[in-house]
Design a protein around this motif. Sequence first.
Motif, PDB file in Angstrom:
ATOM      1  N   ARG A   2      -6.587  78.234 -12.076  1.00  0.00           N
ATOM      2  CA  ARG A   2      -5.317  78.282 -12.961  1.00  0.00           C
ATOM      3  C   ARG A   2      -3.608  78.384 -11.761  1.00  0.00           C
ATOM      4  NH1 ARG A   2      -3.308  78.296 -18.125  1.00  0.00           N
ATOM      5  NH2 ARG A   2      -1.492  78.854 -18.439  1.00  0.00           N
ATOM      6  N   ALA A  61       1.646  83.602 -19.342  1.00  0.00           N
ATOM      7  CA  ALA A  61       0.482  84.065 -19.353  1.00  0.00           C
ATOM      8  C   ALA A  61       0.709  84.246 -17.673  1.00  0.00           C
ATOM      9  CB  ALA A  61      -0.826  83.751 -20.338  1.00  0.00           C
ATOM     10  N   GLN A  63      -0.039  86.467 -15.769  1.00  0.00           N
ATOM     11  CA  GLN A  63      -0.900  87.369 -15.166  1.00  0.00           C
ATOM     12  C   GLN A  63      -2.809  86.254 -15.336  1.00  0.00           C
ATOM     13  OE1 GLN A  63       0.249  87.571 -18.368  1.00  0.00           O
ATOM     14  NE2 GLN A  63      -1.298  87.762 -19.996  1.00  0.00           N
ATOM     15  N   ARG A  64      -2.602  85.556 -15.744  1.00  0.00           N
ATOM     16  CA  ARG A  64      -4.023  84.930 -15.998  1.00  0.00           C
ATOM     17  C   ARG A  64      -4.200  83.384 -14.763  1.00  0.00           C
ATOM     18  NH1 ARG A  64      -3.664  81.639 -21.181  1.00  0.00           N
ATOM     19  NH2 ARG A  64      -5.635  80.911 -19.533  1.00  0.00           N
ATOM     20  N   CYS A  65      -2.888  83.405 -13.791  1.00  0.00           N
ATOM     21  CA  CYS A  65      -2.896  82.227 -13.016  1.00  0.00           C
ATOM     22  C   CYS A  65      -3.569  83.114 -11.649  1.00  0.00           C
ATOM     23  CB  CYS A  65      -1.539  82.460 -12.710  1.00  0.00           C
ATOM     24  SG  CYS A  65      -0.801  80.910 -14.196  1.00  0.00           S
ATOM     25  N   ASN A  66      -3.838  81.675 -10.579  1.00  0.00           N
ATOM     26  CA  ASN A  66      -4.816  82.745 -10.023  1.00  0.00           C
ATOM     27  C   ASN A  66      -3.731  81.882  -7.940  1.00  0.00           C
ATOM     28  OD1 ASN A  66      -7.341  80.950 -11.438  1.00  0.00           O
ATOM     29  ND2 ASN A  66      -8.026  82.797 -10.168  1.00  0.00           N
ATOM     30  N   TYR A  89       3.180  90.205 -12.106  1.00  0.00           N
ATOM     31  CA  TYR A  89       1.995  89.808 -12.623  1.00  0.00           C
ATOM     32  C   TYR A  89       0.653  89.991 -12.048  1.00  0.00           C
ATOM     33  CZ  TYR A  89       5.031  88.136 -16.674  1.00  0.00           C
ATOM     34  OH  TYR A  89       6.526  88.526 -17.505  1.00  0.00           O
TER      35      TYR A  89
END
Length: 225
Positions: A2, A61, A63-66, A89
């Motif tokens: 992501r 969001a 915190q969901r990212c790579n 994050y």
Amino acid sequence: MRVAIAGAGAVGRSIAGELLENGHEVLLVDKAPTAISVERVPQAEWLLADACEITSLDEAALQRCNVVIAATGDDKVNLVVSLLAKTEYGVPRVVARVNNPKNEWLFNESWGVDVAVSTPRLMSALVEEAVSVGDLVRLLRFSHGDANLVELTLPPESALAGTQVGDVAWPEDTSLVTIIRGTRVLTPQAEETLEAGDELLFVAAQAREEQLEDLLSVRRDDAAS
């Protein structure tokens, strides 16, 4: 993977398109309503928001990212986005666009930047790379470890032409990562023989660049004497 991209201009959209083609999940964020052009990159997620605001990044969001890419045309925005992505994050990889080369010194790990991409510097480096043989060209800077991606085209008179990769005493803190030979891209193996005209790509500590250039450019007669 992501990826969130701050800045949905031509640069951001182009990056998004490439990532989507490679099977990644992409979110484009921009605060300008005119920049939200869903029809141009329909496979991406879109968010109309200010990427410098915590509430916007919560909505994204992050915190969901790579990976987060700060790709706006404003260096101040790119620095703020990078810092928030890393410190608030914990994004593992932060890539930032540098618009003004005078600001390049700011784009380091202190501001959360893992890789800084300076468009003017990259363009000038590519020009140098196209016309330079035997000169080391810096293509990209990595913040961690003060390392750079550098390129050198091996000149015909180099003492290393005809030498196997495993027999070369490379400087410390340098790694040969790719050999480009004509249309071929070669993974360096110990038994691979270097040839004149090879484009050699290294990741090297900045302090070792001059030593690396000297090693690759030394003439046969100088090495023999």
